[in-house]
Each structure stands twice: as C-alpha cells, then as structure tokens.
Design an enzyme around this catalytic site. Structure first.
Site, mmCIF file in Angstrom:
data_model
loop_
_atom_site.group_PDB
_atom_site.id
_atom_site.type_symbol
_atom_site.label_atom_id
_atom_site.label_comp_id
_atom_site.label_asym_id
_atom_site.label_seq_id
_atom_site.Cartn_x
_atom_site.Cartn_y
_atom_site.Cartn_z
ATOM 1 C CD GLU A 174 -0.814 -9.164 17.582
ATOM 2 O OE1 GLU A 174 -0.979 -8.796 16.304
ATOM 3 O OE2 GLU A 174 -1.332 -9.468 18.676
ATOM 4 N NE ARG A 206 -2.558 -2.310 2.677
ATOM 5 C CZ ARG A 206 -2.315 -2.337 3.974
ATOM 6 N NH1 ARG A 206 -3.032 -1.363 4.571
ATOM 7 N NH2 ARG A 206 -2.023 -3.582 4.389
HETATM 8 P P1 AMP Z 1 3.846 -1.878 11.947
HETATM 9 O O1 AMP Z 1 5.198 -2.830 11.433
HETATM 10 O O2 AMP Z 1 3.208 -2.576 13.078
HETATM 11 O O3 AMP Z 1 4.125 -0.477 12.099
HETATM 12 O O4 AMP Z 1 2.906 -2.106 10.745
HETATM 13 C C1 AMP Z 1 2.832 -1.476 9.674
HETATM 14 C C2 AMP Z 1 2.473 -1.961 8.525
HETATM 15 O O5 AMP Z 1 1.515 -3.076 8.551
HETATM 16 C C3 AMP Z 1 1.973 -1.123 7.470
HETATM 17 O O6 AMP Z 1 2.701 -1.371 6.212
HETATM 18 C C4 AMP Z 1 0.357 -1.143 7.464
HETATM 19 O O7 AMP Z 1 0.171 -1.198 5.947
HETATM 20 C C5 AMP Z 1 0.149 -2.470 8.060
HETATM 21 N N1 AMP Z 1 -0.734 -2.214 9.166
HETATM 22 C C6 AMP Z 1 -0.683 -2.485 10.332
HETATM 23 N N2 AMP Z 1 -1.713 -2.229 11.061
HETATM 24 C C7 AMP Z 1 -2.709 -1.847 10.454
HETATM 25 C C8 AMP Z 1 -3.868 -1.487 10.621
HETATM 26 N N3 AMP Z 1 -4.549 -1.346 11.696
HETATM 27 N N4 AMP Z 1 -4.563 -1.389 9.467
HETATM 28 C C9 AMP Z 1 -4.303 -1.245 8.175
HETATM 29 N N5 AMP Z 1 -3.033 -1.479 8.017
HETATM 30 C C10 AMP Z 1 -2.003 -2.115 9.067
#
Ligand code: AMP
Length: 181
Positions: A106, A69
């Site tokens: 996670e 995205r």
């Molecule tokens: P993080 O590494 O936990 O910051 O996760 C970021 C990545 O996961 C990004 O590339 C987002 O596209 C996706 N992502 C994580 N949480 C969400 C959410 N609640 N809604 C949509 N995309 C998410």
C-alpha cells in the site's frame, strides 16, 4: 456425515474462530488473526487436513510457504502430502544464491527471495499462504517459483479477502481458498 459435509462443518468452525482485529497494523485494515485457530488442537488438525485433502489426488512435489504465517501452514501440509517444504523468505534471510522479486505494498515496496536451487527440474509446487489480500505477495512468489524452473501446480490460501480481487493478479493459476470474505 459424508466427506464433503464433514469438510464444510470444519471450515465453518475454523471460520468462526478467526478473529477480526480492526485498525491493526494500521488504521483502515481489518487484520484476520488466525492464532485462535492455530491454538485449538481440533481446528489446527482440521485446517491442515482440509487444505492437504484438496491436493491429495494430485502430484505435489513441494509446498512453498511465504514468511512467516505461510510457514506455519505449509510445512504440515507438505508433510501430510508426503511432499517437501520450501521457504520463500523476506530479504536477506536465505544463506545461498537467491532469486529476488520486489512487489508493491500500500505504501512502498517489499522484497521476497527463494534459493535458486530450491527445486529439481520439473517439480510441481503448491504455493501456500494464510491470507490473499491485494495479491502482490502471491504474484511475486509465483514469479520466484517459475524463475527457479518449477511449475506452480496450485495456489492455496486459508483466507481470501475477495473484495480486494487479489485473484486477478495470479495469472489464471488454480487458486483455492478455504474461507472467503
Ligand atoms: P497481499 O500482498 O496484499 O495479498 O497481502 C498478503 C500478505 O499480507 C499475506 O502474507 C498476509 O499474511 C498479509 N495480510 C494482508 N492483509 C491481511 C489481513 N487483512 N489480515 C491478515 N493478514 C493480512
């Protein structure tokens, strides 16, 4: 309307169009679905213009987007800034020599990659993704850009999930989020 309140009105409209999808992709996660924003011509243009506008007065040589995205936002923002677009991809997708970074999810780990020769020396790079959650993905992307010899001039997100404090993992970079929850 002055430029600032024009931006604020647009951000408010974009924010209202993002759809919460509880339980996707798994129980306990509220997925931020940006597809209604992308499908609306005025909101798509407003989103790209507002993101690019924040960096218009800076020297940005490349906008790096994180698969997948992040790509949707990073390429048009790069074009708006007269910068280049560089993809940061999932494992095994880039055809030439890559740098690779692993990061914590996670459950388990994930890997992202960047072409080793993606940036000429002294390039200033804006990193862009749709959502900042725990920050693991963006932190790994920052490591990749720096390993490739470029400077991270800024890190931008369409949406920041502030309660997850992903910001604290991004090492004092200039961070901007259009919408914060
Ligand atoms: P993080 O590494 O936990 O910051 O996760 C970021 C990545 O996961 C990004 O590339 C987002 O596209 C996706 N992502 C994580 N949480 C969400 C959410 N609640 N809604 C949509 N995309 C998410």
């Amino acid at each position: 309307m002055n430029e600032r309140s024009h931006d604020e009105a647009m951000i408010e409209r974009i924010s209202k169009a993002v759809r919460d999808v509880p339980g996707f992709p798994k129980p306990g996660i509220v997925f931020k679905d940006i597809t209604p924003v992308l499908a609306d011509p005025a909101l798509l243009k407003g989103l790209i213009d507002t993101l690019a506008g924040r960096y218009a007065s800076q020297r940005i040589d490349y906008v790096a987007g994180i698969e997948s995205r992040g790509f949707i936002l990073a390429a048009p923002v790069a074009a708006a800034l007269a910068a280049g677009f560089v993809p940061i991809r999932k494992k095994g997708k880039l055809p030439r020599e890559v740098y690779r970074e692993e990061f914590q999810l996670e459950y388990g780990t994930d890997v992202i990659e960047l072409h080793q020769d993606a940036f000429p020396a002294k390039s200033r790079v804006l990193l862009l993704d749709d959502v900042l959650a725990t920050g693991g993905t963006a932190a790994a992307a920052i490591r990749l850009i720096e390993r490739a010899g470029a400077q991270v001039a800024g890190v931008a997100f369409m949406i920041e999930l502030g309660f997850l404090d992903g910001r604290s993992k991004l090492g004092g970079k200039d961070i901007h989020a259009l919408i914060r929850y």
